[in-house]
Design an enzyme around this catalytic site. Structure first.
Site, PDB file in Angstrom:
ATOM      1  CG  HIS A 228      -1.921   1.245   0.857  1.00 18.30           C
ATOM      2  ND1 HIS A 228      -2.928   1.264  -0.073  1.00 18.30           N
ATOM      3  CD2 HIS A 228      -1.829   2.505   1.312  1.00 18.30           C
ATOM      4  CE1 HIS A 228      -3.424   2.481  -0.157  1.00 18.30           C
ATOM      5  NE2 HIS A 228      -2.779   3.250   0.672  1.00 18.30           N
ATOM      6  CE1 TYR A 232      -1.889   7.982  -0.689  1.00 19.96           C
ATOM      7  CE2 TYR A 232      -1.682   5.811   0.286  1.00 19.96           C
ATOM      8  CZ  TYR A 232      -2.470   6.857  -0.139  1.00 19.96           C
ATOM      9  OH  TYR A 232      -3.818   6.787  -0.041  1.00 19.96           O
ATOM     10  CG  HIS A 379      -8.767   1.789  -8.064  1.00 18.93           C
ATOM     11  ND1 HIS A 379      -9.193   3.011  -7.584  1.00 18.93           N
ATOM     12  CD2 HIS A 379      -7.647   1.487  -7.370  1.00 18.93           C
ATOM     13  CE1 HIS A 379      -8.362   3.412  -6.632  1.00 18.93           C
ATOM     14  NE2 HIS A 379      -7.410   2.505  -6.487  1.00 18.93           N
ATOM     15  CG  PHE A 380      -4.272  -0.412 -10.461  1.00 21.44           C
ATOM     16  CD1 PHE A 380      -3.738  -0.537 -11.724  1.00 21.44           C
ATOM     17  CD2 PHE A 380      -4.561  -1.560  -9.740  1.00 21.44           C
ATOM     18  CE1 PHE A 380      -3.503  -1.776 -12.273  1.00 21.44           C
ATOM     19  CE2 PHE A 380      -4.325  -2.816 -10.283  1.00 21.44           C
ATOM     20  CZ  PHE A 380      -3.791  -2.920 -11.559  1.00 21.44           C
ATOM     21  CG  HIS A 381      -4.878   1.124 -15.890  1.00 20.04           C
ATOM     22  ND1 HIS A 381      -5.154  -0.131 -15.442  1.00 20.04           N
ATOM     23  CD2 HIS A 381      -3.759   1.006 -16.651  1.00 20.04           C
ATOM     24  CE1 HIS A 381      -4.245  -0.983 -15.905  1.00 20.04           C
ATOM     25  NE2 HIS A 381      -3.380  -0.311 -16.643  1.00 20.04           N
ATOM     26  NE  ARG A 442      -5.669  -7.644 -10.955  1.00 21.47           N
ATOM     27  CZ  ARG A 442      -4.872  -7.093 -10.033  1.00 21.47           C
ATOM     28  NH1 ARG A 442      -5.274  -7.005  -8.776  1.00 21.47           N
ATOM     29  NH2 ARG A 442      -3.697  -6.621 -10.365  1.00 21.47           N
ATOM     30  NE  ARG A 443      -2.206  -9.856 -11.055  1.00 20.56           N
ATOM     31  CZ  ARG A 443      -1.579  -9.830  -9.893  1.00 20.56           C
ATOM     32  NH1 ARG A 443      -1.900 -10.675  -8.954  1.00 20.56           N
ATOM     33  NH2 ARG A 443      -0.622  -8.966  -9.673  1.00 20.56           N
TER      34      ARG A 443
HETATM   35  C1  HEM Z   1      -2.817  -4.185 -15.932  1.00 14.95           C
HETATM   36  C2  HEM Z   1      -3.556  -2.007 -20.215  1.00 14.95           C
HETATM   37  C3  HEM Z   1      -0.746   1.738 -18.812  1.00 14.95           C
HETATM   38  C4  HEM Z   1      -0.067  -0.405 -14.539  1.00 14.95           C
HETATM   39  C5  HEM Z   1      -3.319  -3.876 -17.185  1.00 14.95           C
HETATM   40  C6  HEM Z   1      -4.333  -4.630 -17.880  1.00 14.95           C
HETATM   41  C7  HEM Z   1      -4.539  -4.021 -19.087  1.00 14.95           C
HETATM   42  C8  HEM Z   1      -3.658  -2.878 -19.151  1.00 14.95           C
HETATM   43  C9  HEM Z   1      -5.508  -4.433 -20.186  1.00 14.95           C
HETATM   44  C10 HEM Z   1      -5.093  -5.822 -17.311  1.00 14.95           C
HETATM   45  C11 HEM Z   1      -4.535  -7.124 -17.659  1.00 14.95           C
HETATM   46  C12 HEM Z   1      -5.167  -8.273 -16.909  1.00 14.95           C
HETATM   47  O1  HEM Z   1      -5.520  -8.169 -15.721  1.00 14.95           O
HETATM   48  O2  HEM Z   1      -5.323  -9.342 -17.538  1.00 14.95           O
HETATM   49  C13 HEM Z   1      -2.805  -0.824 -20.226  1.00 14.95           C
HETATM   50  C14 HEM Z   1      -2.646   0.062 -21.362  1.00 14.95           C
HETATM   51  C15 HEM Z   1      -1.858   1.108 -20.948  1.00 14.95           C
HETATM   52  C16 HEM Z   1      -1.521   0.883 -19.568  1.00 14.95           C
HETATM   53  C17 HEM Z   1      -3.257  -0.161 -22.733  1.00 14.95           C
HETATM   54  C18 HEM Z   1      -1.357   2.306 -21.744  1.00 14.95           C
HETATM   55  C19 HEM Z   1      -0.785   2.216 -22.898  1.00 14.95           C
HETATM   56  C20 HEM Z   1      -0.386   1.510 -17.503  1.00 14.95           C
HETATM   57  C21 HEM Z   1       0.384   2.422 -16.700  1.00 14.95           C
HETATM   58  C22 HEM Z   1       0.564   1.821 -15.497  1.00 14.95           C
HETATM   59  C23 HEM Z   1      -0.074   0.526 -15.562  1.00 14.95           C
HETATM   60  C24 HEM Z   1       0.894   3.788 -17.180  1.00 14.95           C
HETATM   61  C25 HEM Z   1       1.296   2.314 -14.270  1.00 14.95           C
HETATM   62  C26 HEM Z   1       2.131   3.305 -14.231  1.00 14.95           C
HETATM   63  C27 HEM Z   1      -0.680  -1.642 -14.584  1.00 14.95           C
HETATM   64  C28 HEM Z   1      -0.601  -2.619 -13.521  1.00 14.95           C
HETATM   65  C29 HEM Z   1      -1.390  -3.711 -13.926  1.00 14.95           C
HETATM   66  C30 HEM Z   1      -1.951  -3.371 -15.223  1.00 14.95           C
HETATM   67  C31 HEM Z   1       0.162  -2.467 -12.201  1.00 14.95           C
HETATM   68  C32 HEM Z   1      -1.662  -4.989 -13.136  1.00 14.95           C
HETATM   69  C33 HEM Z   1      -0.739  -6.080 -13.519  1.00 14.95           C
HETATM   70  C34 HEM Z   1      -1.089  -7.352 -12.799  1.00 14.95           C
HETATM   71  O3  HEM Z   1      -2.283  -7.652 -12.624  1.00 14.95           O
HETATM   72  O4  HEM Z   1      -0.153  -8.051 -12.390  1.00 14.95           O
HETATM   73  N1  HEM Z   1      -2.931  -2.804 -17.981  1.00 14.95           N
HETATM   74  N2  HEM Z   1      -2.106  -0.298 -19.165  1.00 14.95           N
HETATM   75  N3  HEM Z   1      -0.648   0.374 -16.787  1.00 14.95           N
HETATM   76  N4  HEM Z   1      -1.486  -2.116 -15.593  1.00 14.95           N
HETATM   77 FE1  HEM Z   1      -1.785  -1.221 -17.368  1.00 14.95          FE
HETATM   78 CU    CU Z   2      -3.894  -0.082  -0.776  1.00 16.90          CU
END
Ligand code: HEM
Ligand code: CU
Length: 557
Positions: A228, A232, A379-381, A442-443
């Site tokens: 968490h 921050y 949420h976190f996007h 997700r995932r």
């Molecule tokens: C997960 C797309 C940018 C952090 C994901 C997932 C998608 C996605 C579709 C879900 C995948 C799944 O759960 O199966 C994108 C696209 C982006 C983008 C198209 C821009 C081009 C970012 C940025 C960050 C970020 C800028 C953080 C600075 C994450 C994280 C996860 C995630 C932490 C979770 C990974 C996990 O479940 O292990 N993203 N994302 N994303 N994204 Fe992004």
């Molecule tokens: Cu938290």
């Protein structure tokens, strides 16, 4: 004079940190688009479903850890040297932490990408949360450890600059930007100790074969003790920009220095004793402690709401300085065609939406509805993926001319870029939230729902998936525009135009003379933070340790 002329050595380190950050953002963002297209079934030609998790691990690690933290190091190095008006004490020491972080990040990234090449014997398909019992090659954990040690030394570098300054300026208030950096780093030392213990004492020895097993609950708890506060660590550099630079972009001044200090102190106190809110469904943690974590989490809303108030008040002040009038009419006077301003303002707007979905995540009962669904990435996007990311991009538009000495290239691309990101994220994130409510996990590369059809029912799963795919593609386009502008400015920049960017920050409307001195008592706040952590974690952690360190139920060691 521009920053690069005043502090040439520090400007170089800021450039390198931001350069690595934005490179990681480019690769990670490409992976994001691949995921968005793959899991919606729109285009599956990039990777096989088995490789999806390698890509997803790369996306999480490169973006949530490498991009954000290198960007923080660039921004904080700039903020400390600019606000203390002195360079970092020892360039060799500065290079050391940068090199440690870089080698660590490369080791982790190469190990992850090894998963895409069948003939390479190592991989790290463990996602960015790297929970046991999933196991990665030792190089992944060793890389993470080096990276974290690098951040600790970076913090020490900023503290040393501050101690030197303090020697020359006894009795003066800590300049606001340096105050923010120091408080953020204190929070980071306290919280990253948890993940360091997890990696060094458990995961790394386990993947080296030195110990046979680890306790999944204990290691998950150590992870979330850090997991968490790390959010921050992503957000506080964005707040640092919103408080200290955004008012200037709006043509005004920060509304209140004392309020900004209070907010950062609250983050130091409250961001760690809440980690259990990520473990509401984990067995083995007493409900009462989950409840305490929920209560602390709701208190954490306070500094965010204070920020919303202060930042909007500062923007309104700026707009009124520019002749804005009326209850909302002043909004039109803000410089929406300035990419540095527009990026920060749109990031803040999305952060407000992310705050609301975060409250749903934080509620112990309602969390069950959205747990592990696409709602969570939705949420976190909005938070790290936009509030932090778009703010760092916006700051880049303003900083790069100052740290390279070059004029910003491709201005018209820069002007539309924040809007492209905003539209892409509105589509992707909104549809992810809705898909989560519909129960889509997700995932996973294979969520088994209707394929995308262009005749899909509006409001149906097919329509949500289409929005995710289109939104993800627009986001990647926004990223490419950004990279063209930034790297174009850095390497293709023309002429020394740096004198045009005025890097000075105007004084706040209500300055540090109105802040109680106790706010600058860093020792006191660190002590209070530690007491709160002991209250929140002491008993549950000791119970986990008492039933065996390396596996639940095994004899205590
Ligand atoms: C997960 C797309 C940018 C952090 C994901 C997932 C998608 C996605 C579709 C879900 C995948 C799944 O759960 O199966 C994108 C696209 C982006 C983008 C198209 C821009 C081009 C970012 C940025 C960050 C970020 C800028 C953080 C600075 C994450 C994280 C996860 C995630 C932490 C979770 C990974 C996990 O479940 O292990 N993203 N994302 N994303 N994204 Fe992004
Ligand atoms: Cu938290």
């Amino acid at each position: 004079m521009a920053y690069v002329d005043d502090f040439p050595t520090d400007a170089r380190i800021v450039r390198w940190n931001m350069g690595v950050a934005f490179l990681a953002l480019g690769i990670g963002g490409l992976f994001g688009m691949i995921q968005a297209l793959h899991r919606t079934g729109v285009f599956r030609g990039f990777v096989s479903s088995a490789d999806y998790y390698t890509v997803l691990t790369g996306h999480g690690v490169l973006l949530a850890l490498v991009f954000t933290i290198f960007a923080l190091c660039g921004l904080f190095t700039w903020g400390v040297t600019r606000s203390l008006d002195r360079p970092l004490p020892n360039p060799r020491f500065t290079l050391t932490w940068f090199a440690l972080m870089l080698v660590g990040a490369l080791a982790a990234a190469v190990t992850i990408l090894g998963g895409l090449v069948p003939s390479i014997p190592f991989n790290a398909d463990v996602l960015y949360t790297f929970y046991a019992p999933m196991q990665a090659h030792p190089a992944f954990y060793a890389g993470l450890a080096l990276f974290i040690v690098g951040t600790w030394l970076a913090g020490l570098d900023w503290f040393r600059a501050y101690w030197q300054w303090r020697g020359d300026n006894p009795g003066e208030r800590i300049p606001l930007q340096t105050f923010m950096v120091l408080v953020t780093m204190l929070m980071w030392y306290i919280s990253s100790a948890g993940v360091a213990v997890e990696v060094l004492f458990f995961l790394l020895p386990w993947s080296l074969g030195l110990i046979e097993s680890v306790d999944p609950l204990l290691t998950r708890t150590l992870f979330w003790y850090f997991g968490h506060p790390v959010v921050y660590f992503w957000l506080m550099p964005a707040y640092f920009i919103w408080y200290t630079v955004l008012p200037k972009f709006s043509g005004g001044r920060l509304f209140s220095d004392p309020l900004a200090r209070v907010v950062f102190v609250l983050f130091l106190l409250l961001s760690t004793p809440v980690g259990f809110h990520h473990q509401y469904v984990d067995p083995g943690i007493p409900e009462g402690f989950k409840f305490i974590a929920m209560t602390n989490t709701m208190f954490l809303l306070l500094p965010s709401l204070l920020t919303a108030f202060t930042v909007v008040a500062s923007m309104e002040h700026g707009a009124r300085q520019r002749g804005g009038e009326g209850r909302l009419g002043w909004l039109r006077k803000l410089p929406w065609d300035e990419p540095a301003f527009a990026g920060c303002a749109l990031a803040g707007l999305m952060f407000a939406a992310g705050g609301f979905s975060g409250m749903i995540n934080a509620g112990m009962n309602i969390n069950y509805l959205i747990h592990n669904t696409l709602w969570v990435p939705g949420h976190f996007h909005l938070t790290v993926g936009t509030a932090s990311t778009l703010t760092f991009m916006a700051a880049g538009y303003w900083l790069f001319p100052q740290i390279t000495g070059n004029r910003l290239r491709f201005r018209s691309l820069a002007t539309v870029q924040p809007y492209v990101w905003f539209i892409g994220m509105t589509l992707m994130s909104n549809a992810m939230h809705r898909a989560g409510l519909a129960g889509i996990p997700r995932r996973t590369a294979e969520p088994q729902y209707d394929a995308v059809t262009f005749q899909g029912v509006v409001g149906g799963v097919s329509e949500m998936r289409l929005q995710i795919a289109i939104g993800g593609t627009i986001l990647f386009l926004g990223l490419v525009l950004f990279l063209i502008v930034i790297f174009g400015t850095w390497f293709g920049g023309s002429g020394n135009d740096s004198l045009r960017v005025n890097g000075r920050i105007p004084a706040p409307l209500s300055g540090p003379e109105h802040s109680p001195k106790i706010l600058d008592n860093l020792k006191l706040w660190t002590a209070v933070a530690i007491v709160l952590i002991v209250l929140a974690y002491g008993l549950p952690l000791s119970a986990m340790v008492a039933d065996g360190l390396f596996a639940p139920g095994s004899p205590p060691i």
